[in-house]
Write an enzyme that holds these catalytic residues in place. Sequence first.
Site, PDB file in Angstrom:
ATOM      1  N   ASP A  30      -8.899   0.068  -0.448  1.00 19.29           N
ATOM      2  CA  ASP A  30      -7.468  -0.145  -0.210  1.00 19.29           C
ATOM      3  C   ASP A  30      -7.090  -1.523  -0.757  1.00 19.29           C
ATOM      4  OD1 ASP A  30      -5.311   1.100   2.189  1.00 19.29           O
ATOM      5  OD2 ASP A  30      -4.909  -0.830   1.227  1.00 19.29           O
ATOM      6  N   ILE A  31      -5.949  -1.557  -1.451  1.00 20.21           N
ATOM      7  CA  ILE A  31      -5.535  -2.791  -2.126  1.00 20.21           C
ATOM      8  C   ILE A  31      -5.024  -3.849  -1.139  1.00 20.21           C
ATOM      9  CG2 ILE A  31      -3.097  -2.237  -2.581  1.00 20.21           C
ATOM     10  CD1 ILE A  31      -3.656  -3.067  -5.520  1.00 20.21           C
ATOM     11  N   ASN A  86      -2.698   9.151   8.606  1.00 14.90           N
ATOM     12  CA  ASN A  86      -1.280   9.202   8.973  1.00 14.90           C
ATOM     13  C   ASN A  86      -0.600  10.387   8.295  1.00 14.90           C
ATOM     14  OD1 ASN A  86      -1.629   6.702  10.310  1.00 14.90           O
ATOM     15  ND2 ASN A  86      -1.274   5.593   8.399  1.00 14.90           N
ATOM     16  N   GLN A  93       2.927   7.014   7.509  1.00 14.01           N
ATOM     17  CA  GLN A  93       2.438   7.388   6.178  1.00 14.01           C
ATOM     18  C   GLN A  93       3.404   6.875   5.115  1.00 14.01           C
ATOM     19  OE1 GLN A  93       2.014  11.618   5.369  1.00 14.01           O
ATOM     20  NE2 GLN A  93       0.785  11.242   3.532  1.00 14.01           N
ATOM     21  N   HIS A  99      -4.502  11.182   2.819  1.00 12.96           N
ATOM     22  CA  HIS A  99      -5.631  10.252   2.665  1.00 12.96           C
ATOM     23  C   HIS A  99      -6.187   9.856   4.023  1.00 12.96           C
ATOM     24  CE1 HIS A  99      -1.858   7.986   2.781  1.00 12.96           C
ATOM     25  NE2 HIS A  99      -2.524   7.046   3.442  1.00 12.96           N
ATOM     26  N   PHE A 100      -7.451   9.477   4.011  1.00 12.75           N
ATOM     27  CA  PHE A 100      -8.146   8.995   5.202  1.00 12.75           C
ATOM     28  C   PHE A 100      -8.449   7.517   4.995  1.00 12.75           C
ATOM     29  CE2 PHE A 100      -9.278  13.075   7.210  1.00 12.75           C
ATOM     30  CZ  PHE A 100      -8.993  13.949   6.170  1.00 12.75           C
ATOM     31  N   HIS A 101      -8.097   6.707   5.997  1.00 14.97           N
ATOM     32  CA  HIS A 101      -8.471   5.289   5.977  1.00 14.97           C
ATOM     33  C   HIS A 101      -9.805   5.114   6.694  1.00 14.97           C
ATOM     34  CE1 HIS A 101      -4.376   3.479   5.136  1.00 14.97           C
ATOM     35  NE2 HIS A 101      -3.980   4.668   5.599  1.00 14.97           N
TER      36      HIS A 101
HETATM   37  P1  AMP Z   1      -0.466   4.973   4.579  1.00 15.96           P
HETATM   38  O1  AMP Z   1       0.421   3.998   5.312  1.00 15.96           O
HETATM   39  O2  AMP Z   1      -1.385   5.726   5.497  1.00 15.96           O
HETATM   40  O3  AMP Z   1       0.319   5.879   3.647  1.00 15.96           O
HETATM   41  O4  AMP Z   1      -1.414   4.062   3.707  1.00 15.96           O
HETATM   42  C1  AMP Z   1      -1.295   3.917   2.321  1.00 15.96           C
HETATM   43  C2  AMP Z   1      -2.329   2.899   1.909  1.00 15.96           C
HETATM   44  O5  AMP Z   1      -2.445   2.929   0.504  1.00 15.96           O
HETATM   45  C3  AMP Z   1      -1.986   1.444   2.310  1.00 15.96           C
HETATM   46  O6  AMP Z   1      -3.018   0.926   3.141  1.00 15.96           O
HETATM   47  C4  AMP Z   1      -1.914   0.727   0.954  1.00 15.96           C
HETATM   48  O7  AMP Z   1      -2.423  -0.589   1.002  1.00 15.96           O
HETATM   49  C5  AMP Z   1      -2.751   1.632   0.052  1.00 15.96           C
HETATM   50  N1  AMP Z   1      -2.402   1.554  -1.360  1.00 15.96           N
HETATM   51  C6  AMP Z   1      -1.189   1.688  -1.920  1.00 15.96           C
HETATM   52  N2  AMP Z   1      -1.264   1.556  -3.257  1.00 15.96           N
HETATM   53  C7  AMP Z   1      -2.569   1.340  -3.558  1.00 15.96           C
HETATM   54  C8  AMP Z   1      -3.296   1.124  -4.760  1.00 15.96           C
HETATM   55  N3  AMP Z   1      -2.684   1.091  -5.967  1.00 15.96           N
HETATM   56  N4  AMP Z   1      -4.632   0.947  -4.685  1.00 15.96           N
HETATM   57  C9  AMP Z   1      -5.257   0.963  -3.483  1.00 15.96           C
HETATM   58  N5  AMP Z   1      -4.634   1.166  -2.305  1.00 15.96           N
HETATM   59  C10 AMP Z   1      -3.302   1.347  -2.340  1.00 15.96           C
END
Ligand code: AMP
Length: 136
Positions: A30-31, A86, A93, A99-101
């Site tokens: 995650d970025i 989420n 979300q 996606h899974f964190h």
């Molecule tokens: P969510 O709130 O569950 O939709 O989480 C989306 C996640 O995607 C967040 O934790 C962001 O930091 C991550 N994210 C968004 N863009 C990127 C990217 N280009 N590379 C890696 N992670 C990302």
Amino acid sequence: MKDCVFCRIIAGEIPAAKLIETDVVLSFLDIAPVNPGHCLVVPKRHVATLLELSQDELNICIFTVQRLAGAAARATGAVGFNVLQNNGRCAGQIVPHVHFHIIPRSPDDGFKFGWREGSYAEGELEEVQRGIRKLL
Ligand code: AMP
Ligand code: ZN
């Protein structure tokens, strides 16, 4: 899907720190990590939520989550981890590609969920139980 950031990562149009890639899933860091080693597991097929995954995709995703969780925790010296998923804007979300964190955790990492302890009115728990069971 062309406007989806995760589809663009899968297509190689946006760089990502990839961890596991198969024909069904991709995982990458995650970025904007809650903690170092925070990573994401995404199916390659674009669907928005958990409910739209096939059973095979779900099996592969959750197996990948398990594999990655141990490695991410060990590699970062964490002693625990959260798996978070989420669905929908109201649930936090932001990226509408399921996606899974995986978030490595340590006792002193200072991260807290805003969890609350609600309660049911008299009879409400049974009513909710019936409502859910009817739809299963
Ligand atoms: P969510 O709130 O569950 O939709 O989480 C989306 C996640 O995607 C967040 O934790 C962001 O930091 C991550 N994210 C968004 N863009 C990127 C990217 N280009 N590379 C890696 N992670 C990302
Ligand atoms: Zn997508």
